[in-house]
Design a protein around this motif. Structure first.
Motif, PDB file in Angstrom:
ATOM      1  N   TRP A 162      51.629 -32.967 -31.149  1.00  0.00           N
ATOM      2  CA  TRP A 162      50.613 -32.923 -30.574  1.00  0.00           C
ATOM      3  C   TRP A 162      50.147 -31.431 -30.669  1.00  0.00           C
ATOM      4  O   TRP A 162      48.883 -31.191 -30.502  1.00  0.00           O
ATOM      5  CB  TRP A 162      50.666 -33.434 -29.061  1.00  0.00           C
ATOM      6  CG  TRP A 162      50.796 -34.995 -29.027  1.00  0.00           C
ATOM      7  CD1 TRP A 162      50.285 -35.653 -30.103  1.00  0.00           C
ATOM      8  CD2 TRP A 162      50.929 -35.642 -28.071  1.00  0.00           C
ATOM      9  NE1 TRP A 162      50.401 -37.127 -29.537  1.00  0.00           N
ATOM     10  CE2 TRP A 162      50.736 -37.346 -28.154  1.00  0.00           C
ATOM     11  CE3 TRP A 162      51.538 -35.502 -26.661  1.00  0.00           C
ATOM     12  CZ2 TRP A 162      51.148 -38.047 -27.556  1.00  0.00           C
ATOM     13  CZ3 TRP A 162      51.756 -36.481 -25.719  1.00  0.00           C
ATOM     14  CH2 TRP A 162      51.542 -37.921 -26.203  1.00  0.00           C
ATOM     15  N   ALA A 163      50.937 -30.447 -30.207  1.00  0.00           N
ATOM     16  CA  ALA A 163      50.854 -29.002 -30.130  1.00  0.00           C
ATOM     17  C   ALA A 163      50.120 -28.815 -31.522  1.00  0.00           C
ATOM     18  O   ALA A 163      49.039 -27.894 -31.673  1.00  0.00           O
ATOM     19  CB  ALA A 163      51.828 -28.250 -29.974  1.00  0.00           C
ATOM     20  N   VAL A 164      50.542 -29.131 -32.786  1.00  0.00           N
ATOM     21  CA  VAL A 164      50.114 -28.871 -33.813  1.00  0.00           C
ATOM     22  C   VAL A 164      48.736 -29.366 -34.177  1.00  0.00           C
ATOM     23  O   VAL A 164      47.908 -28.490 -34.701  1.00  0.00           O
ATOM     24  CB  VAL A 164      50.982 -29.254 -35.184  1.00  0.00           C
ATOM     25  CG1 VAL A 164      50.358 -29.273 -36.448  1.00  0.00           C
ATOM     26  CG2 VAL A 164      52.508 -28.418 -35.220  1.00  0.00           C
ATOM     27  N   SER A 165      48.566 -30.615 -33.791  1.00  0.00           N
ATOM     28  CA  SER A 165      47.167 -31.422 -33.951  1.00  0.00           C
ATOM     29  C   SER A 165      46.302 -30.936 -33.041  1.00  0.00           C
ATOM     30  O   SER A 165      44.984 -30.614 -33.185  1.00  0.00           O
ATOM     31  CB  SER A 165      47.529 -32.710 -33.965  1.00  0.00           C
ATOM     32  OG  SER A 165      48.126 -33.260 -35.000  1.00  0.00           O
ATOM     33  N   PHE A 166      46.486 -30.662 -31.658  1.00  0.00           N
ATOM     34  CA  PHE A 166      45.327 -30.485 -30.674  1.00  0.00           C
ATOM     35  C   PHE A 166      45.249 -28.893 -30.233  1.00  0.00           C
ATOM     36  O   PHE A 166      44.203 -28.446 -30.178  1.00  0.00           O
ATOM     37  CB  PHE A 166      45.756 -31.205 -29.419  1.00  0.00           C
ATOM     38  CG  PHE A 166      46.073 -32.640 -29.459  1.00  0.00           C
ATOM     39  CD1 PHE A 166      45.024 -33.063 -30.424  1.00  0.00           C
ATOM     40  CD2 PHE A 166      46.886 -33.425 -29.028  1.00  0.00           C
ATOM     41  CE1 PHE A 166      45.132 -34.741 -30.828  1.00  0.00           C
ATOM     42  CE2 PHE A 166      46.908 -34.764 -29.187  1.00  0.00           C
ATOM     43  CZ  PHE A 166      46.178 -35.281 -29.844  1.00  0.00           C
TER      44      PHE A 166
END
Length: 481
Positions: free
Chosen positions: A415-419
């Motif tokens: 999620w950190a990578v994507s958001f």
């Protein structure tokens, strides 16, 4: 030849059908030495279905949201997990029959918890599934991932060759169904095209992709109330989703779909990639249970149960989850979890000689849906949240219900990578993902039986207790194999 080892008479045999939320949490609640639990499921994993769309759009890997059931239950010594597609239930004989690659096994029970879930419904038009996959299984998500990313790749090739009509069709994505799954899928398609892929192609502009969300109803997220429905529609349009309501799909083919518009006319939408997120129907096992117990079925095939979740005339049989028709209990994970725990509690009460028959009471923890990065809606009673607070709450709740600390940490990192960033780490696609399901359907059951099974069909009765070191299969006549 090994002599059969009988199950101790003092041990109560419970068969749990299904490894979804209802089946898993019922099994975990039955962690008592006087109970021997056999979980029978058609897959070897527990699927966190609400996050399937994130597998389809490349945010999460399938392993994160679908841990192996054996691993989840490894520390529970009174449980055995058996792979098999349940094909029959005999309420009088108290047996469950399951098939595994052409071989049948019969599981006797003292108590039965059926948590077989629900399947995708194309409202009587099952042929639509060939061109518009649903969103119910890992196979569905991987197929859709291949179709989605493959559409951009093919559009790049078409644009380089000057085939602009093909480009428009390939860069049109249609999501059918404006419930939580459809809204979340449409929002992520918009983010994927307008944020993740913006600088990666030379002949197409991914941000020009047309994302269409269709529904025959007059509102998105209609169960959330008019205020949140209006807010959701507005937010979807802000991120680039074209929302078309009161629009019914009447036909689907490889190149697009035909819809009936609000004025009654028919319109064709050219689109290579279609996602079906509308409608569910209960597992066919509900019909088997209804025919033997006299219980009624509703239009979606869900079975009516007694207030304590038992079947009429069969206090030893419980039905839980999406296959059950209960007022004020939505078909969401929380409902299945609470029903599974209630059924397990009733089984243990009976074994302890305590009073049973307490009605199931659903505790509504609210509903939520994410629209895109920093945009979500949440409703619990009279409390309504939107925007960033709802989005953070959505992240926290879904992270909490993912099974396993390792999967939770991995999800948080993805999620950190994507958001926070722009990338999506799960973008590998293959032709097999797109074509395997259809190829197997075209080849039929005979292909599976002849290619995967090397021995004659057998019917076996399982008599092994989970604590036994040896396992014994008995033929129906009582001879051990």
């Amino acid at each position: 030849m090994t002599a059969p080892t009988p199950t101790p008479a003092s041990t109560h045999r419970v068969v749990v059908v299904g490894s979804g939320f209802g089946g898993l949490f019922a099994t975990k609640a039955l962690d008592e030495p006087e109970v021997a639990v056999t979980m029978v499921a058609r897959t070897s994993h527990h699927l966190f279905q609400p996050l399937l769309y994130q597998v389809a759009t490349g945010i999460l890997s399938e392993g994160v949201i679908a841990p192996t059931t054996r691993d989840v239950l490894a520390s529970q010594d009174n449980v055995q997990v058996m792979l098999g597609d349940v094909t029959g239930i005999d309420l009088e004989a108290r047996t469950v029959t399951a098939g595994t690659v052409g071989q049948e096994t019969v599981y006797p029970y003292d108590s039965l918890i059926v948590a077989a879930g629900a399947n995708q419904s194309w409202f009587g038009n099952d042929s639509f599934a060939e061109f518009a996959p649903g969103m119910k299984t890992i196979d569905d998500a991987l197929e859709l991932r291949g179709r989605i990313y493959g559409a951009f790749e093919m559009a790049e090739v078409a644009a380089a060759a000057g085939r602009h009509d093909a480009v428009r069709r390939l860069l049109t994505f249609v999501v059918v169904g404006a419930g939580p799954t459809g809204v979340e899928m449409a929002g992520q398609l918009a983010e994927l095209s307008r944020r993740t892929l913006t600088k990666e192609f030379r002949h197409i502009e991914p941000g020009s992709a047309r994302i269409i969300l269709l529904d025959a109803a007059d509102a998105v997220l209609s169960s959330f109330g008019p205020g949140l429905a209006t807010r959701t529609k507005r937010d979807l349009e802000k991120v680039g989703v074209e929302v078309r309501l009161n629009t019914m799909v009447v036909d689907v083919d490889a190149g697009g779909l035909e819809v009936r518009t609000p004025d009654g006319s028919t319109e064709r939408i050219e689109a290579t990639t279609k996602v079906w997120a509308a409608g569910v129907q209960a597992n066919p096992l509900t019909r088997t249970l209804a025919e033997q117990s006299g219980a009624e079925l509703d239009r979606a095939g869900r079975i009516a149960v007694n207030p304590d979740l038992t079947l009429p005339g069969h206090p030893e049989v419980y039905a839980v989850g999406d296959m059950v028709a209960l007022e004020d209990v939505p078909g969401v994970a929380q409902g299945a979890i609470q029903m599974g725990r209630h059924a397990a509690d009733q089984v243990l009460r009976r074994l302890r000689g305590e009073e049973t028959g307490q009605p199931f009471e659903y505790f509504d923890k609210g509903s939520m849906a994410t629209i895109s990065r920093f945009r979500a809606v949440m409703k619990r009673g009279r409390i309504e949240l939107t925007g960033v607070p709802a989005w953070v709450a959505w992240l926290a709740v879904h992270l909490f219900y993912i099974i396993g600390f390792k999967s939770q940490v991995t999800t948080l990192m993805h999620w950190a990578v994507s958001f926070v960033g722009r990338d999506r780490s799960e973008r590998t696609v293959t032709e097999q993902q797109v074509l395997a399901r259809l190829a197997m359907e075209y080849l039929g059951e005979d292909f599976l039986r002849t290619s995967l099974r090397k021995e004659p069909v057998e019917r076996r009765t399982l008599t092994r207790h989970p604590s036994d070191e040896t396992s014994v299969d008995e033929e129906p006549g009582g001879q051990s194999s």
